[in-house]
Structures are given as structure tokens and as C-alpha cells.
Write a protein that holds these residues in place. Structure first.
Motif: not given
Length: 134
Positions: A112-134
Motif C-alpha cells: 500500500m502506498f496511498y496516503e490520506v493526508n487530511n485527518p478529517k478525511d481519515r476519520a470519516d473513512l474509518i467511520a464508514f469502515l466501522k459502520e459498513h465493514g461489518r
């Protein structure tokens, strides 16, 4: 004889500064350093991840179903880099945040080489993964 309050002796301006500092310090007690992510916005951001990932199936990257709380390198049928397969970390919100910030620094030698520089974007992606990645 009643003793005056030490704060009263400081004068009105200093009293307000001390009061404001006290309120600021106590208001953060019990709260995390990061604000909770927005899963709806995270779903929109996740579209950019779909060049390599899917929730339901392995692709260029492993599927994300169940990623939050899962140990790294264990999705059946995905060919992990030795670095990630051997890392044996648990994908907590904190570890996912570190990973998305700079995967190569967090686990050197990963694919993996892709980086997400914005902390808000990372928090939102993680929230999505928590909710939809079950």
C-alpha cells in the motif's frame, strides 16, 4: 475574620483568564483528541479507495469487510506482502489512522502506498469502515 479568595486578589482581568483556562482544561477531560468521523461523508470518500478495494471482495487490495478489529494479513485468498502478513497488528481506529496517514512508514515494505493526508478525511473513512465493514 474572613480571608479573601486568592483569585479575588488577582483582579478582574486575571480572574477571567484563570476561569477561562480552567474551563478549557476541564472541558476536554474524557473526550478523545479526534472528533468522531462522519460515515456518510466517508462513504463518498471511499469511492476513491475502490480502485483497489471493495467491502465484499478481494481486488488489488484485500476486502474491507470486518477490517475494524481484524488482525492484519489474515483475509483468506489475498496475497499480502510479507511485511503486512507478519505485522500481526489489530486494525483499531488508531492503527487505521496511522496506516492511512503513511502506510510505508507504519509498516515498511507493504504494498500500500496511498496516503490520506487530511485527518478529517481519515476519520470519516474509518467511520464508514466501522459502520459498513461489518
Amino acid at each position: 475574620m474572613e480571608r479573601p479568595s486568592p483569585i479575588a486578589d488577582l483582579g478582574k482581568g486575571r480572574t477571567l483568564v484563570i476561569l477561562a483556562a480552567t474551563l478549557l482544561a476541564t472541558s476536554s477531560v474524557g473526550h478523545t483528541a479526534k472528533a468522531a468521523g462522519d460515515a456518510t461523508r466517508g462513504e463518498i470518500l471511499y469511492q476513491g479507495c475502490q480502485d483497489c478495494h471493495s467491502i465484499e471482495k478481494n481486488d488489488v487490495g484485500p476486502m474491507h469487510k470486518g477490517v475494524v478489529g481484524r488482525t492484519s494479513g489474515i483475509v483468506p485468498g489475498y496475497n499480502y506482502s510479507p511485511a503486512l502478513r507478519n505485522a500481526k497488528i489489530v486494525w483499531t481506529e488508531e492503527n487505521l489512522d496511522k496506516w492511512l496517514t503513511d502506510p510505508q512508514q507504519f509498516i515498511p515494505g507493504t504494498k500500500m502506498f496511498y496516503e490520506v493526508n487530511n485527518p478529517k478525511d481519515r476519520a470519516d473513512l474509518i467511520a464508514f469502515l466501522k459502520e459498513h465493514g461489518r
